[in-house]
Design an enzyme around this catalytic site. Structure first.
Site, short mmCIF file in Angstrom:
data_model
loop_
_atom_site.label_atom_id
_atom_site.label_comp_id
_atom_site.label_asym_id
_atom_site.label_seq_id
_atom_site.Cartn_x
_atom_site.Cartn_y
_atom_site.Cartn_z
N HIS A 11 9.19 -12.48 -17.52
CA HIS A 11 8.49 -12.73 -18.79
C HIS A 11 7.21 -11.89 -18.86
O HIS A 11 6.91 -11.28 -19.88
CB HIS A 11 8.11 -14.21 -18.92
CG HIS A 11 9.27 -15.12 -18.88
ND1 HIS A 11 10.09 -15.37 -19.95
CD2 HIS A 11 9.77 -15.87 -17.87
CE1 HIS A 11 11.02 -16.23 -19.62
NE2 HIS A 11 10.85 -16.55 -18.35
N ASP A 68 -2.63 -12.01 -12.05
CA ASP A 68 -2.61 -13.41 -11.64
C ASP A 68 -3.20 -14.23 -12.78
O ASP A 68 -4.26 -13.90 -13.30
CB ASP A 68 -3.36 -13.65 -10.33
CG ASP A 68 -2.78 -14.87 -9.62
OD1 ASP A 68 -1.56 -14.89 -9.36
OD2 ASP A 68 -3.53 -15.83 -9.34
N LYS A 171 2.01 -13.76 -29.87
CA LYS A 171 1.38 -14.24 -28.63
C LYS A 171 0.59 -13.10 -27.99
O LYS A 171 -0.58 -13.27 -27.64
CB LYS A 171 2.43 -14.78 -27.65
CG LYS A 171 1.82 -15.26 -26.32
CD LYS A 171 2.81 -15.68 -25.26
CE LYS A 171 2.10 -15.91 -23.93
NZ LYS A 171 3.00 -16.10 -22.79
P1 ITT Z 1 4.05 -12.97 -10.15
O1 ITT Z 1 3.05 -13.52 -9.17
O2 ITT Z 1 5.28 -12.46 -9.50
O3 ITT Z 1 3.44 -12.00 -11.12
P2 ITT Z 1 4.09 -15.71 -11.08
O4 ITT Z 1 4.90 -16.44 -12.13
O5 ITT Z 1 4.07 -16.28 -9.69
O6 ITT Z 1 4.56 -14.19 -11.07
P3 ITT Z 1 1.28 -16.30 -11.44
O7 ITT Z 1 1.06 -16.70 -10.04
O8 ITT Z 1 0.24 -15.47 -12.13
O9 ITT Z 1 2.64 -15.52 -11.61
O10 ITT Z 1 1.65 -17.53 -12.36
C1 ITT Z 1 1.05 -18.64 -12.58
C2 ITT Z 1 1.88 -19.58 -13.42
O11 ITT Z 1 1.12 -19.78 -14.62
C3 ITT Z 1 3.26 -19.12 -13.90
O12 ITT Z 1 4.28 -19.44 -13.01
C4 ITT Z 1 3.39 -19.91 -15.19
O13 ITT Z 1 3.79 -21.23 -14.92
C5 ITT Z 1 1.97 -19.93 -15.70
N1 ITT Z 1 1.74 -18.84 -16.65
C6 ITT Z 1 1.31 -17.57 -16.38
N2 ITT Z 1 1.21 -16.85 -17.51
C7 ITT Z 1 1.57 -17.67 -18.51
C8 ITT Z 1 1.69 -17.52 -19.90
O14 ITT Z 1 1.42 -16.38 -20.50
N3 ITT Z 1 2.10 -18.58 -20.62
C9 ITT Z 1 2.38 -19.76 -20.04
N4 ITT Z 1 2.31 -19.99 -18.74
C10 ITT Z 1 1.91 -18.96 -17.96
#
Ligand code: ITT
Length: 190
Positions: A11, A68, A171
Protein backbone atom coordinates in the site's frame (compact mmCIF):
# COMPACT_ATOMS: atom_id res chain seq x y z
CA UNK A 1 16.10 8.91 -11.08
CA UNK A 2 16.42 5.36 -9.77
CA UNK A 3 15.98 4.80 -6.04
CA UNK A 4 15.23 1.87 -3.74
CA UNK A 5 12.15 2.17 -1.51
CA UNK A 6 12.81 0.02 1.57
CA UNK A 7 9.31 -1.25 2.28
CA UNK A 8 7.44 -4.54 2.33
CA UNK A 9 4.11 -2.71 2.45
CA UNK A 10 2.45 -2.76 -1.00
CA UNK A 11 0.00 0.00 0.00
CA UNK A 12 2.83 2.36 0.89
CA UNK A 13 4.56 1.52 -2.38
CA UNK A 14 1.56 2.46 -4.50
CA UNK A 15 0.89 5.68 -2.55
CA UNK A 16 4.50 6.80 -2.81
CA UNK A 17 4.71 5.88 -6.52
CA UNK A 18 1.66 8.05 -7.24
CA UNK A 19 3.12 11.09 -5.45
CA UNK A 20 6.62 10.75 -6.90
CA UNK A 21 5.32 10.54 -10.47
CA UNK A 22 7.10 9.67 -13.70
CA UNK A 23 10.50 11.22 -12.99
CA UNK A 24 11.42 8.53 -10.46
CA UNK A 25 11.92 4.81 -10.91
CA UNK A 26 11.21 3.05 -7.63
CA UNK A 27 13.14 -0.16 -7.08
CA UNK A 28 11.62 -2.65 -4.64
CA UNK A 29 13.38 -4.66 -1.91
CA UNK A 30 12.68 -7.88 -3.82
CA UNK A 31 14.37 -6.44 -6.91
CA UNK A 32 17.59 -5.87 -4.93
CA UNK A 33 17.40 -9.35 -3.38
CA UNK A 34 16.24 -8.39 0.13
CA UNK A 35 13.42 -10.77 0.99
CA UNK A 36 13.67 -10.89 4.78
CA UNK A 37 11.77 -8.52 7.08
CA UNK A 38 14.04 -5.72 8.23
CA UNK A 39 14.09 -5.71 12.06
CA UNK A 40 12.50 -2.53 13.43
CA UNK A 41 14.23 -2.30 16.80
CA UNK A 42 14.10 1.48 17.31
CA UNK A 43 12.16 3.31 20.00
CA UNK A 44 11.03 6.12 17.68
CA UNK A 45 9.80 6.56 14.12
CA UNK A 46 13.01 8.45 13.29
CA UNK A 47 15.16 5.56 14.51
CA UNK A 48 13.17 2.94 12.63
CA UNK A 49 13.15 4.90 9.37
CA UNK A 50 16.91 5.23 9.68
CA UNK A 51 17.41 1.54 10.55
CA UNK A 52 15.45 0.43 7.47
CA UNK A 53 17.23 2.80 5.06
CA UNK A 54 20.68 1.94 6.44
CA UNK A 55 19.97 -1.78 6.24
CA UNK A 56 19.38 -1.43 2.52
CA UNK A 57 22.27 0.96 1.91
CA UNK A 58 24.74 -1.31 3.73
CA UNK A 59 23.74 -4.31 1.60
CA UNK A 60 23.37 -2.64 -1.78
CA UNK A 61 25.28 0.65 -1.75
CA UNK A 62 22.32 2.10 -3.67
CA UNK A 63 20.48 5.34 -3.02
CA UNK A 64 17.41 4.45 -1.00
CA UNK A 65 14.75 5.66 1.41
CA UNK A 66 12.46 4.16 4.06
CA UNK A 67 9.16 5.33 5.58
CA UNK A 68 8.21 4.75 9.20
CA UNK A 69 4.73 5.82 10.15
CA UNK A 70 2.75 5.90 13.37
CA UNK A 71 -0.71 6.88 14.52
CA UNK A 72 -0.43 9.04 17.63
CA UNK A 73 -3.59 9.33 19.73
CA UNK A 74 -3.67 12.17 22.26
CA UNK A 75 -5.85 10.43 24.87
CA UNK A 76 -3.53 7.40 24.74
CA UNK A 77 -0.39 9.48 25.33
CA UNK A 78 0.77 9.05 21.73
CA UNK A 79 0.05 5.31 21.42
CA UNK A 80 0.10 3.23 19.30
CA UNK A 81 2.87 5.43 17.80
CA UNK A 82 6.00 3.52 16.93
CA UNK A 83 4.13 0.28 17.71
CA UNK A 84 1.32 0.96 15.23
CA UNK A 85 1.96 -2.19 13.17
CA UNK A 86 2.15 -4.42 16.27
CA UNK A 87 -0.50 -2.76 18.44
CA UNK A 88 -2.85 -5.73 18.95
CA UNK A 89 -0.69 -8.66 17.80
CA UNK A 90 2.85 -9.42 16.66
CA UNK A 91 1.89 -9.19 13.03
CA UNK A 92 0.29 -6.57 10.80
CA UNK A 93 -3.29 -7.45 11.69
CA UNK A 94 -5.11 -4.27 10.61
CA UNK A 95 -8.56 -5.49 11.74
CA UNK A 96 -7.33 -6.47 15.21
CA UNK A 97 -5.47 -3.15 15.57
CA UNK A 98 -8.61 -1.19 14.69
CA UNK A 99 -10.73 -3.21 17.12
CA UNK A 100 -8.22 -2.60 19.90
CA UNK A 101 -8.10 1.13 19.18
CA UNK A 102 -11.89 1.40 19.34
CA UNK A 103 -11.90 -0.57 22.60
CA UNK A 104 -9.23 1.65 24.18
CA UNK A 105 -11.20 4.75 23.22
CA UNK A 106 -14.60 3.51 24.36
CA UNK A 107 -16.31 6.37 26.20
CA UNK A 108 -13.37 8.72 25.58
CA UNK A 109 -14.47 12.10 24.24
CA UNK A 110 -11.03 13.40 23.25
CA UNK A 111 -10.60 11.63 19.88
CA UNK A 112 -7.70 13.83 18.66
CA UNK A 113 -4.97 11.97 16.76
CA UNK A 114 -2.35 12.45 14.12
CA UNK A 115 -0.48 10.36 11.61
CA UNK A 116 3.23 11.05 11.37
CA UNK A 117 5.53 9.74 8.65
CA UNK A 118 9.30 10.00 8.87
CA UNK A 119 11.28 9.28 5.72
CA UNK A 120 15.01 8.57 5.89
CA UNK A 121 16.79 9.14 2.60
CA UNK A 122 20.32 7.93 1.97
CA UNK A 123 21.85 9.49 -1.11
CA UNK A 124 25.50 9.06 -2.04
CA UNK A 125 25.98 7.72 1.51
CA UNK A 126 24.49 10.80 3.20
CA UNK A 127 21.35 10.54 5.29
CA UNK A 128 18.56 13.11 5.46
CA UNK A 129 15.18 12.87 7.22
CA UNK A 130 11.92 14.55 6.26
CA UNK A 131 8.53 14.37 7.98
CA UNK A 132 4.86 14.66 7.15
CA UNK A 133 1.99 15.10 9.63
CA UNK A 134 -1.79 15.14 9.33
CA UNK A 135 -4.00 16.01 12.28
CA UNK A 136 -7.42 14.52 12.72
CA UNK A 137 -9.64 12.43 14.95
CA UNK A 138 -10.58 8.81 15.56
CA UNK A 139 -14.10 7.90 14.46
CA UNK A 140 -16.41 5.90 16.73
CA UNK A 141 -16.80 3.14 14.14
CA UNK A 142 -14.98 1.97 11.01
CA UNK A 143 -16.06 3.39 7.66
CA UNK A 144 -14.79 2.81 4.11
CA UNK A 145 -12.62 0.19 2.48
CA UNK A 146 -9.96 2.17 0.58
CA UNK A 147 -6.42 2.50 1.87
CA UNK A 148 -5.08 0.28 4.66
CA UNK A 149 -4.23 0.06 8.36
CA UNK A 150 -6.06 2.60 10.51
CA UNK A 151 -7.58 4.43 7.51
CA UNK A 152 -11.19 3.29 8.28
CA UNK A 153 -10.95 5.04 11.67
CA UNK A 154 -9.08 8.26 10.83
CA UNK A 155 -10.94 11.44 9.87
CA UNK A 156 -8.49 14.20 8.89
CA UNK A 157 -9.17 17.75 10.09
CA UNK A 158 -11.36 19.69 7.67
CA UNK A 159 -13.01 16.50 6.36
CA UNK A 160 -16.12 14.60 7.43
CA UNK A 161 -15.13 11.14 6.16
CA UNK A 162 -12.30 8.71 6.93
CA UNK A 163 -9.22 8.16 4.78
CA UNK A 164 -10.75 4.80 3.83
CA UNK A 165 -13.72 6.62 2.28
CA UNK A 166 -11.47 8.76 0.04
CA UNK A 167 -9.88 8.06 -3.31
CA UNK A 168 -6.15 7.32 -3.25
CA UNK A 169 -5.49 10.71 -4.90
CA UNK A 170 -7.49 12.59 -2.29
CA UNK A 171 -5.75 10.78 0.60
CA UNK A 172 -2.35 11.46 -0.95
CA UNK A 173 -3.13 15.16 -1.37
CA UNK A 174 -3.59 15.70 2.40
CA UNK A 175 -1.95 12.74 4.12
CA UNK A 176 1.13 12.40 6.33
CA UNK A 177 2.81 10.27 3.64
CA UNK A 178 1.80 12.59 0.78
CA UNK A 179 3.32 15.51 2.70
CA UNK A 180 6.51 13.64 3.62
CA UNK A 181 7.00 12.53 0.01
CA UNK A 182 6.47 16.10 -1.22
CA UNK A 183 9.35 17.10 1.10
CA UNK A 184 11.41 14.19 -0.21
CA UNK A 185 10.88 15.37 -3.79
CA UNK A 186 12.12 18.84 -2.81
CA UNK A 187 15.34 17.30 -1.48
CA UNK A 188 15.80 15.00 -4.46
CA UNK A 189 15.28 17.71 -7.05
CA UNK A 190 17.30 20.45 -5.31
P1 ITT B 1 7.45 -1.30 6.10
O1 ITT B 1 8.13 -1.17 7.44
O2 ITT B 1 7.85 -2.52 5.36
O3 ITT B 1 7.55 -0.05 5.28
P2 ITT B 1 5.06 -1.45 7.74
O4 ITT B 1 3.61 -1.69 7.42
O5 ITT B 1 5.71 -2.33 8.76
O6 ITT B 1 5.86 -1.48 6.37
P3 ITT B 1 5.33 0.86 9.47
O7 ITT B 1 6.16 0.16 10.47
O8 ITT B 1 5.68 2.26 9.08
O9 ITT B 1 5.26 0.05 8.11
O10 ITT B 1 3.79 0.78 9.80
C1 ITT B 1 3.13 1.13 10.85
C2 ITT B 1 1.69 0.71 10.78
O11 ITT B 1 0.94 1.93 10.81
C3 ITT B 1 1.19 -0.02 9.52
O12 ITT B 1 1.31 -1.40 9.62
C4 ITT B 1 -0.27 0.41 9.51
O13 ITT B 1 -1.01 -0.37 10.40
C5 ITT B 1 -0.20 1.82 10.03
N1 ITT B 1 -0.12 2.79 8.93
C6 ITT B 1 0.99 3.27 8.32
N2 ITT B 1 0.66 4.15 7.35
C7 ITT B 1 -0.68 4.23 7.35
C8 ITT B 1 -1.62 4.93 6.59
O14 ITT B 1 -1.26 5.75 5.62
N3 ITT B 1 -2.92 4.76 6.87
C9 ITT B 1 -3.33 3.94 7.85
N4 ITT B 1 -2.52 3.22 8.61
C10 ITT B 1 -1.20 3.35 8.38
Amino acid sequence: MKIVFATNNAHKLSEVKAVLGEGFELVTLKEVGIVEDIPETGETLDENASIKARYVYERTGLDCFADDTGLEVEALNGAPGVRSARYATDGHDFAANNRKLLRELEGVTNRKARFRTVISLIRSGEEIQVEGIVNGRIATEEAGCEGFGYDPLFIPDGESVTFAEMSADKKNSISHRGRAVAELVKVLTK
